[in-house]
Design an enzyme around this catalytic site. Structure first.
Site, PDB file in Angstrom:
ATOM      1  N   GLU A 217       0.845  -1.212   0.000  1.00 42.87           N
ATOM      2  CA  GLU A 217       0.000   0.000   0.000  1.00 42.87           C
ATOM      3  C   GLU A 217       0.870   1.248   0.000  1.00 42.87           C
ATOM      4  OE1 GLU A 217      -3.586   0.029   2.402  1.00 42.87           O
ATOM      5  OE2 GLU A 217      -2.877   1.864   3.344  1.00 42.87           O
TER       6      GLU A 217
ATOM      7  N   TYR B 259      -7.037   6.703  -0.289  1.00 42.84           N
ATOM      8  CA  TYR B 259      -7.907   7.808  -0.689  1.00 42.84           C
ATOM      9  C   TYR B 259      -8.271   8.538   0.583  1.00 42.84           C
ATOM     10  CZ  TYR B 259     -11.953  10.126  -2.805  1.00 42.84           C
ATOM     11  OH  TYR B 259     -12.845  11.046  -3.268  1.00 42.84           O
TER      12      TYR B 259
ATOM     13  N   ALA C 216     -10.622  11.382   1.939  1.00 48.59           N
ATOM     14  CA  ALA C 216     -11.672  12.381   1.734  1.00 48.59           C
ATOM     15  C   ALA C 216     -11.539  13.485   2.771  1.00 48.59           C
ATOM     16  CB  ALA C 216     -13.034  11.715   1.852  1.00 48.59           C
TER      17      ALA C 216
ATOM     18  N   ARG D 106     -15.869   3.107   4.128  1.00 46.95           N
ATOM     19  CA  ARG D 106     -16.653   4.240   4.616  1.00 46.95           C
ATOM     20  C   ARG D 106     -15.775   5.469   4.812  1.00 46.95           C
ATOM     21  NH1 ARG D 106     -18.427   4.724  10.740  1.00 46.95           N
ATOM     22  NH2 ARG D 106     -16.178   5.066  10.741  1.00 46.95           N
TER      23      ARG D 106
ATOM     24  N   ALA E 160     -20.018   1.204   4.699  1.00 43.77           N
ATOM     25  CA  ALA E 160     -19.317   0.718   3.501  1.00 43.77           C
ATOM     26  C   ALA E 160     -20.199  -0.242   2.708  1.00 43.77           C
ATOM     27  CB  ALA E 160     -18.014   0.032   3.911  1.00 43.77           C
TER      28      ALA E 160
ATOM     29  N   TYR F 191     -11.729  -6.384  10.316  1.00 46.02           N
ATOM     30  CA  TYR F 191     -11.029  -5.993  11.547  1.00 46.02           C
ATOM     31  C   TYR F 191     -10.837  -7.177  12.491  1.00 46.02           C
ATOM     32  CZ  TYR F 191     -12.273  -1.622   9.457  1.00 46.02           C
ATOM     33  OH  TYR F 191     -12.388  -0.593   8.545  1.00 46.02           O
TER      34      TYR F 191
ATOM     35  N   HIS G 200     -13.925  -3.600  14.816  1.00 46.39           N
ATOM     36  CA  HIS G 200     -13.771  -2.189  14.445  1.00 46.39           C
ATOM     37  C   HIS G 200     -13.852  -1.329  15.699  1.00 46.39           C
ATOM     38  CE1 HIS G 200     -15.009   1.791  12.808  1.00 46.39           C
ATOM     39  NE2 HIS G 200     -14.084   1.472  11.910  1.00 46.39           N
TER      40      HIS G 200
ATOM     41  N   LYS H 197     -20.861  -6.822   4.028  1.00 42.30           N
ATOM     42  CA  LYS H 197     -20.006  -6.482   2.865  1.00 42.30           C
ATOM     43  C   LYS H 197     -19.987  -7.641   1.878  1.00 42.30           C
ATOM     44  CE  LYS H 197     -17.248  -3.438   5.729  1.00 42.30           C
ATOM     45  NZ  LYS H 197     -15.958  -2.984   6.224  1.00 42.30           N
TER      46      LYS H 197
ATOM     47  N   GLN I 119      -7.461  -4.865   8.759  1.00 42.69           N
ATOM     48  CA  GLN I 119      -6.748  -3.808   9.469  1.00 42.69           C
ATOM     49  C   GLN I 119      -5.448  -4.411   9.995  1.00 42.69           C
ATOM     50  OE1 GLN I 119      -5.727  -0.923   9.954  1.00 42.69           O
ATOM     51  NE2 GLN I 119      -7.660   0.009  10.568  1.00 42.69           N
TER      52      GLN I 119
HETATM   53  P1  FAD Z   1     -18.053   0.278   7.802  1.00 46.76           P
HETATM   54  O1  FAD Z   1     -18.108  -1.117   7.298  1.00 46.76           O
HETATM   55  O2  FAD Z   1     -19.138   1.189   7.420  1.00 46.76           O
HETATM   56  O3  FAD Z   1     -17.914   0.200   9.383  1.00 46.76           O
HETATM   57  C1  FAD Z   1     -17.848   1.352  10.195  1.00 46.76           C
HETATM   58  C2  FAD Z   1     -18.536   1.055  11.539  1.00 46.76           C
HETATM   59  O4  FAD Z   1     -19.935   0.907  11.319  1.00 46.76           O
HETATM   60  C3  FAD Z   1     -18.070  -0.248  12.184  1.00 46.76           C
HETATM   61  O5  FAD Z   1     -18.062  -0.071  13.579  1.00 46.76           O
HETATM   62  C4  FAD Z   1     -19.132  -1.243  11.771  1.00 46.76           C
HETATM   63  O6  FAD Z   1     -19.232  -2.328  12.690  1.00 46.76           O
HETATM   64  C5  FAD Z   1     -20.396  -0.366  11.780  1.00 46.76           C
HETATM   65  N1  FAD Z   1     -21.407  -0.860  10.849  1.00 46.76           N
HETATM   66  C6  FAD Z   1     -21.249  -1.190   9.565  1.00 46.76           C
HETATM   67  N2  FAD Z   1     -22.411  -1.566   9.003  1.00 46.76           N
HETATM   68  C7  FAD Z   1     -23.347  -1.457   9.972  1.00 46.76           C
HETATM   69  C8  FAD Z   1     -24.759  -1.666  10.034  1.00 46.76           C
HETATM   70  N3  FAD Z   1     -25.436  -2.069   8.963  1.00 46.76           N
HETATM   71  N4  FAD Z   1     -25.399  -1.431  11.220  1.00 46.76           N
HETATM   72  C9  FAD Z   1     -24.714  -0.994  12.289  1.00 46.76           C
HETATM   73  N5  FAD Z   1     -23.374  -0.779  12.303  1.00 46.76           N
HETATM   74  C10 FAD Z   1     -22.706  -0.994  11.161  1.00 46.76           C
HETATM   75  N6  FAD Z   1      -9.717   5.258   5.380  1.00 46.76           N
HETATM   76  C11 FAD Z   1      -9.593   6.271   4.486  1.00 46.76           C
HETATM   77  O7  FAD Z   1     -10.101   7.374   4.742  1.00 46.76           O
HETATM   78  N7  FAD Z   1      -8.902   6.105   3.304  1.00 46.76           N
HETATM   79  C12 FAD Z   1      -8.339   4.921   2.956  1.00 46.76           C
HETATM   80  O8  FAD Z   1      -7.736   4.814   1.895  1.00 46.76           O
HETATM   81  C13 FAD Z   1      -8.459   3.824   3.870  1.00 46.76           C
HETATM   82  N8  FAD Z   1      -7.936   2.602   3.579  1.00 46.76           N
HETATM   83  C14 FAD Z   1      -8.142   1.541   4.439  1.00 46.76           C
HETATM   84  C15 FAD Z   1      -7.666   0.277   4.081  1.00 46.76           C
HETATM   85  C16 FAD Z   1      -7.868  -0.815   4.930  1.00 46.76           C
HETATM   86  C17 FAD Z   1      -7.377  -2.184   4.513  1.00 46.76           C
HETATM   87  C18 FAD Z   1      -8.539  -0.636   6.174  1.00 46.76           C
HETATM   88  C19 FAD Z   1      -8.733  -1.796   7.113  1.00 46.76           C
HETATM   89  C20 FAD Z   1      -8.994   0.622   6.539  1.00 46.76           C
HETATM   90  C21 FAD Z   1      -8.824   1.717   5.670  1.00 46.76           C
HETATM   91  N9  FAD Z   1      -9.311   2.993   5.987  1.00 46.76           N
HETATM   92  C22 FAD Z   1      -9.168   4.035   5.097  1.00 46.76           C
HETATM   93  C23 FAD Z   1      -9.947   3.227   7.275  1.00 46.76           C
HETATM   94  C24 FAD Z   1     -11.470   2.992   7.230  1.00 46.76           C
HETATM   95  O9  FAD Z   1     -12.079   3.970   6.430  1.00 46.76           O
HETATM   96  C25 FAD Z   1     -11.946   3.055   8.678  1.00 46.76           C
HETATM   97  O10 FAD Z   1     -11.542   1.894   9.364  1.00 46.76           O
HETATM   98  C26 FAD Z   1     -13.416   3.337   8.887  1.00 46.76           C
HETATM   99  O11 FAD Z   1     -13.566   3.709  10.258  1.00 46.76           O
HETATM  100  C27 FAD Z   1     -14.347   2.156   8.644  1.00 46.76           C
HETATM  101  O12 FAD Z   1     -14.385   1.818   7.335  1.00 46.76           O
HETATM  102  P2  FAD Z   1     -15.261   0.556   6.841  1.00 46.76           P
HETATM  103  O13 FAD Z   1     -15.177   0.591   5.393  1.00 46.76           O
HETATM  104  O14 FAD Z   1     -14.858  -0.686   7.541  1.00 46.76           O
HETATM  105  O15 FAD Z   1     -16.703   1.019   7.367  1.00 46.76           O
END
Ligand code: FAD
Length: 289
Positions: free
Chosen positions: A16, A48, A50, A107, A122, A143, A147, A163, A174
């Site tokens: 990465e 990325y 934002a 997300r 996400a 995670y 998370h 997902k 993570q």
């Molecule tokens: P989500 O899946 O939306 O999860 C976020 C929270 O919401 C979690 O606590 C989850 O349990 C909860 N949740 C999800 N769905 C539901 C539901 N239906 N009901 C209730 N709760 C729910 N960040 C950046 O800004 N840019 C990057 O390029 C970037 N790259 C990353 C790469 C990797 C491999 C990883 C692991 C993380 C990266 N991140 C990045 C960080 C990431 O954006 C954060 O970890 C963020 O807090 C969560 O992203 P997510 O896509 O897992 O979100």
């Protein structure tokens, strides 16, 4: 090429990198990408960011360069926090025009100045991407230690399951410092009917400060064996970084020996990290050349 095809063909190694912030020149990112590409990874992912750092515009050109000039598959990260559907469609059009076939759908981290718009989680973004771009290869985050915002393990696992159900093709974890957390997570995935390939994400620690930041940013626990390594390394930053790389290589070899689907190294724009990881994985037979 689709990353899902690579994963089903062999155990992968990927790295990465992050693009420069705001208007900073792209030359340095191109130089880093070229040096990382020399280690022949299966793909290079480009983060990325934002909002705040304003590097949103730089993910596409860096990913395009990786594909077109370096002839390596690029995985473009895409976050949906604060984005409208039109924003996502616009970013996707740019990525498609740049020839990018693989996206890591996220997300993004919450920020007080960013309002939730059309996507809460996400999985909402993945649903949209899967229906609007059926051919796209979609990765998602997971995670091993849960998370940081999830109150329970169940909540974090159900979000991961969502997902998969919305159409993700693979998961990237993570960072974690204790492989046992990863092995337990793999077993939990089976119990939650998560069958996607899981790519283990490893980040070599570089200093006491950095590892503390990581622990607070993403909730990764710091095992006593890591603390000991840091104490034994002393106060010289170079020695601390060396200890971090040695420890990460031990994690990589252990993962290789325990049948991981793929390994992703958070090389953080340090090509020497990619070189050391590759050497460790060649040495233990995970890579053949
Ligand atoms: P989500 O899946 O939306 O999860 C976020 C929270 O919401 C979690 O606590 C989850 O349990 C909860 N949740 C999800 N769905 C539901 C539901 N239906 N009901 C209730 N709760 C729910 N960040 C950046 O800004 N840019 C990057 O390029 C970037 N790259 C990353 C790469 C990797 C491999 C990883 C692991 C993380 C990266 N991140 C990045 C960080 C990431 O954006 C954060 O970890 C963020 O807090 C969560 O992203 P997510 O896509 O897992 O979100």
């Amino acid at each position: 090429m689709k990353i899902s095809d690579k994963i089903s063909d062999h155990r992968t190694l990927s790295f990465e990198i992050f693009p420069p912030k705001g208007d900073l020149p792209l030359d340095e990112a191109y130089r880093v990408a070229a040096a990382v590409a020399e280690t022949k990874p299966d793909w290079i992912s480009v983060t990325y960011s934002a909002g705040g750092s304003g590097s949103t515009g730089n993910t596409v050109p860096v990913a395009q360069r990786i594909e077109e000039v370096l002839d390596v598959t690029a995985l473009a990260h895409l976050t949906c926090m604060g984005a409208t559907r039109a924003d996502i469609d616009d970013r996707m059009s740019q990525l498609k025009a740049a020839g990018i076939a693989n996206v890591l759908a996220l997300r993004g981290d919450p920020r007080p100045d960013v309002k939730v718009m059309d996507y809460v989680h996400a999985s909402d973004l993945i649903r949209h991407l899967r229906s609007a771009w059926p051919e796209l290869c979609i990765g998602a985050a997971c995670y091993p230690e849960g998370h940081i915002e999830s109150a329970t393990e169940k909540e974090s696992m159900e979000a991961t399951y969502a997902k998969q159900e919305e159409g993700a093709d693979f998961l990237v974890t993570q960072l974690f410092f204790d492989n046992e957390d990863f092995y337990r997570f793999r077993e939990r995935c089976l119990r939650y009917r998560i069958k996607l390939p899981i790519i283990a994400g490893i980040m070599p620690f570089t200093s006491v400060k950095q590892i503390q930041r990581m622990a607070f940013n993403c909730g990764a626990s710091i095992p006593a064996k890591v603390v000991k390594r840091l104490v034994q390394a002393g106060s010289d930053p170079l020695d601390q970084a060396k200890a971090g790389m040695e420890y990460a290589c031990e994690q990589l070899v252990d993962l290789a020996e325990n049948g991981v689907d793929g390994i992703h190294v958070y090389s953080m724009n340090r090509p020497q990290v990619a070189q050391s990881a590759r050497a460790a994985l060649l040495g233990c037979g995970y890579l053949s050349n």
